[in-house]
Design an enzyme around this catalytic site. Structure first.
Site, PDB file in Angstrom:
ATOM      1  N   SER A 281      41.801  -0.497  17.796  1.00  0.00           N
ATOM      2  CA  SER A 281      42.734   0.522  17.300  1.00  0.00           C
ATOM      3  C   SER A 281      44.158   0.051  17.544  1.00  0.00           C
ATOM      4  O   SER A 281      44.561  -0.156  18.699  1.00  0.00           O
ATOM      5  CB  SER A 281      42.516   1.840  18.026  1.00  0.00           C
ATOM      6  OG  SER A 281      43.647   2.680  17.817  1.00  0.00           O
TER       7      SER A 281
ATOM      8  N   HIS B 268      41.556   6.198   9.976  1.00  0.00           N
ATOM      9  CA  HIS B 268      41.111   7.441  10.621  1.00  0.00           C
ATOM     10  C   HIS B 268      42.215   8.487  10.454  1.00  0.00           C
ATOM     11  O   HIS B 268      43.233   8.438  11.139  1.00  0.00           O
ATOM     12  CB  HIS B 268      40.836   7.118  12.101  1.00  0.00           C
ATOM     13  CG  HIS B 268      40.421   8.281  12.937  1.00  0.00           C
ATOM     14  ND1 HIS B 268      40.359   8.230  14.310  1.00  0.00           N
ATOM     15  CD2 HIS B 268      40.040   9.540  12.600  1.00  0.00           C
ATOM     16  CE1 HIS B 268      39.954   9.394  14.790  1.00  0.00           C
ATOM     17  NE2 HIS B 268      39.766  10.223  13.766  1.00  0.00           N
TER      18      HIS B 268
ATOM     19  N   ASP C  61      34.661   6.506  18.978  1.00  0.00           N
ATOM     20  CA  ASP C  61      36.104   6.341  19.154  1.00  0.00           C
ATOM     21  C   ASP C  61      36.592   7.122  20.373  1.00  0.00           C
ATOM     22  O   ASP C  61      36.516   8.351  20.400  1.00  0.00           O
ATOM     23  CB  ASP C  61      36.794   6.849  17.876  1.00  0.00           C
ATOM     24  CG  ASP C  61      38.293   6.571  17.842  1.00  0.00           C
ATOM     25  OD1 ASP C  61      38.810   5.952  18.789  1.00  0.00           O
ATOM     26  OD2 ASP C  61      38.920   6.976  16.854  1.00  0.00           O
TER      27      ASP C  61
ATOM     28  N   MET D 197      43.829  11.818  11.000  1.00  0.00           N
ATOM     29  CA  MET D 197      43.867  13.015  11.856  1.00  0.00           C
ATOM     30  C   MET D 197      45.013  13.874  11.341  1.00  0.00           C
ATOM     31  O   MET D 197      46.050  14.029  12.008  1.00  0.00           O
ATOM     32  CB  MET D 197      44.068  12.586  13.323  1.00  0.00           C
ATOM     33  CG  MET D 197      42.836  11.922  13.919  1.00  0.00           C
ATOM     34  SD  MET D 197      43.187  10.987  15.426  1.00  0.00           S
ATOM     35  CE  MET D 197      43.621   9.413  14.686  1.00  0.00           C
TER      36      MET D 197
ATOM     37  N   ASP E 129      44.921   4.632  13.213  1.00  0.00           N
ATOM     38  CA  ASP E 129      44.926   6.052  13.581  1.00  0.00           C
ATOM     39  C   ASP E 129      46.134   6.756  12.988  1.00  0.00           C
ATOM     40  O   ASP E 129      47.272   6.528  13.425  1.00  0.00           O
ATOM     41  CB  ASP E 129      44.950   6.179  15.111  1.00  0.00           C
ATOM     42  CG  ASP E 129      43.605   5.849  15.725  1.00  0.00           C
ATOM     43  OD1 ASP E 129      42.602   6.443  15.295  1.00  0.00           O
ATOM     44  OD2 ASP E 129      43.554   4.998  16.639  1.00  0.00           O
TER      45      ASP E 129
ATOM     46  N   HIS F  97      41.192  -0.680  13.004  1.00  0.00           N
ATOM     47  CA  HIS F  97      41.163   0.790  13.065  1.00  0.00           C
ATOM     48  C   HIS F  97      42.595   1.328  13.108  1.00  0.00           C
ATOM     49  O   HIS F  97      43.375   0.978  13.997  1.00  0.00           O
ATOM     50  CB  HIS F  97      40.386   1.227  14.311  1.00  0.00           C
ATOM     51  CG  HIS F  97      40.143   2.701  14.389  1.00  0.00           C
ATOM     52  ND1 HIS F  97      39.138   3.326  13.682  1.00  0.00           N
ATOM     53  CD2 HIS F  97      40.785   3.676  15.081  1.00  0.00           C
ATOM     54  CE1 HIS F  97      39.160   4.630  13.954  1.00  0.00           C
ATOM     55  NE2 HIS F  97      40.156   4.863  14.796  1.00  0.00           N
TER      56      HIS F  97
ATOM     57  N   MET G  77      48.184  10.090  12.509  1.00  0.00           N
ATOM     58  CA  MET G  77      48.359  11.393  13.184  1.00  0.00           C
ATOM     59  C   MET G  77      49.581  12.107  12.628  1.00  0.00           C
ATOM     60  O   MET G  77      50.586  11.475  12.317  1.00  0.00           O
ATOM     61  CB  MET G  77      48.544  11.161  14.684  1.00  0.00           C
ATOM     62  CG  MET G  77      47.406  10.393  15.318  1.00  0.00           C
ATOM     63  SD  MET G  77      47.640  10.293  17.101  1.00  0.00           S
ATOM     64  CE  MET G  77      46.216   9.279  17.547  1.00  0.00           C
TER      65      MET G  77
ATOM     66  N   MET H 115      33.945  11.264  17.816  1.00  0.00           N
ATOM     67  CA  MET H 115      35.049  11.219  18.783  1.00  0.00           C
ATOM     68  C   MET H 115      34.486  11.428  20.184  1.00  0.00           C
ATOM     69  O   MET H 115      33.804  12.420  20.451  1.00  0.00           O
ATOM     70  CB  MET H 115      36.083  12.318  18.488  1.00  0.00           C
ATOM     71  CG  MET H 115      36.896  12.105  17.228  1.00  0.00           C
ATOM     72  SD  MET H 115      37.718  10.510  17.071  1.00  0.00           S
ATOM     73  CE  MET H 115      38.734  10.460  18.544  1.00  0.00           C
TER      74      MET H 115
HETATM   75  C1  DX5 Z   1      42.454   8.746  19.507  1.00  0.00           C
HETATM   76  C2  DX5 Z   1      42.252   7.618  18.514  1.00  0.00           C
HETATM   77  C3  DX5 Z   1      41.588   6.433  19.081  1.00  0.00           C
HETATM   78  C4  DX5 Z   1      42.336   5.768  20.217  1.00  0.00           C
HETATM   79  C5  DX5 Z   1      41.327   5.109  21.105  1.00  0.00           C
HETATM   80  O1  DX5 Z   1      42.899   9.879  18.824  1.00  0.00           O
HETATM   81  O2  DX5 Z   1      41.477   8.074  17.420  1.00  0.00           O
HETATM   82  O3  DX5 Z   1      41.307   5.494  18.054  1.00  0.00           O
HETATM   83  O4  DX5 Z   1      43.261   4.824  19.800  1.00  0.00           O
HETATM   84  O5  DX5 Z   1      41.997   4.585  22.195  1.00  0.00           O
HETATM   85  P1  DX5 Z   1      41.237   4.135  23.511  1.00  0.00           P
HETATM   86  O6  DX5 Z   1      40.256   3.078  23.135  1.00  0.00           O
HETATM   87  O7  DX5 Z   1      42.332   3.661  24.384  1.00  0.00           O
HETATM   88  O8  DX5 Z   1      40.544   5.371  24.049  1.00  0.00           O
HETATM   89 ZN    ZN Z   2      40.688   6.596  15.869  1.00  0.00          ZN
END
Ligand code: DX5
Ligand code: ZN
Length: 212
Positions: free
Chosen positions: A8, A66, A173, A68, A35, A33, A37, A137
């Site tokens: 990620s 991903h 994840d 969110m 993320d 990956h 947000m 998750m």
């Molecule tokens: C959290 C993200 C993850 C995050 C995971 O909302 O979706 O992808 O980056 O990070 P680690 O591996 O540090 O838990």
């Molecule tokens: Zn993620």
């Protein structure tokens, strides 16, 4: 079957994102990956489709995006055009999960659904034929570096049984480390997302190898 590793880039150096993506590519990442947000569905802000598009020339690896964000449907086409290969929406962020998944596939992309830790696996039961990936998750989304929530293991095992022989990948994840990958893979996950576990030291290659 060997697991796939999806670093990620949430844990990467945002001032050098292109370079970081090339580095994890060279270090053996299977998926990149990403993320996304929105400060609304989750309490943090990251990237939009312009950043995905800017990163696209830096690697040929699968962009595992991903989302969110809520609402999500109005942005799916932009993320598809930006070069996403897999587009994952949260079941909790769309009122019409079936329609969101159909939209992703109609744009020629692989469709994923993500489930928050408190969301039961039953929400995917009637959309299995429209899914390429289920993202479980194992932390509450929003931040890297949190601890793995063990109930995710039971959810993965239940999903594995529900999926049967359908070609759907289970991805996990949050809080994935070299210490817990064994039980996560044993429960039935094939794709492991890892942020801090990959970026914690500059030797991304050995960090990815340790997870594999
Ligand atoms: C959290 C993200 C993850 C995050 C995971 O909302 O979706 O992808 O980056 O990070 P680690 O591996 O540090 O838990
Ligand atoms: Zn993620």
């Amino acid at each position: 079957m060997p697991v796939k590793i999806a670093p990620s880039i949430l844990s990467a150096d945002f001032a050098r994102l292109g370079e970081e993506v090339r580095a994890i590519d060279a270090a053996g990442a299977d998926y990149i990956h990403i993320d996304v947000m929105d400060g609304h569905f989750v309490p943090n802000l990251t990237f939009g489709p312009l950043v995905v598009k800017a990163l696209r020339p830096h690697t040929a690896k699968v962009f595992d995006v991903h989302l969110m964000i809520e609402p999500v449907e109005p942005y799916i086409a932009a993320f598809a055009e930006a070069g996403s290969d897999i587009i994952t929406v949260h079941a909790e962020a769309t009122r019409h999960l079936d329609r969101s998944l159909q939209l992703i596939r109609s744009l020629g992309r692989k469709a994923g659904v993500s489930l928050n830790p408190a969301t039961p696996e039953s929400v995917v039961e009637y959309v299995l034929d429209k899914l390429d990936l289920i993202l479980v998750m194992s932390v509450n989304p929003g931040f890297g570096g949190q601890s793995f929530i063990p109930s995710a293991l039971d959810k993965i095992a239940r999903l594995r049984r529900m999926i049967g022989d359908r070609p759907i990948e289970i991805e996990v994840d949050g809080g994935v480390t070299a210490e817990n990958v064994g039980e996560i893979a044993a429960a039935g996950a094939q794709v492991l997302v890892a942020g801090s576990a990959v970026f914690r030291t500059p030797d991304y290659r050995s960090n990815i190898a340790a997870l594999r």
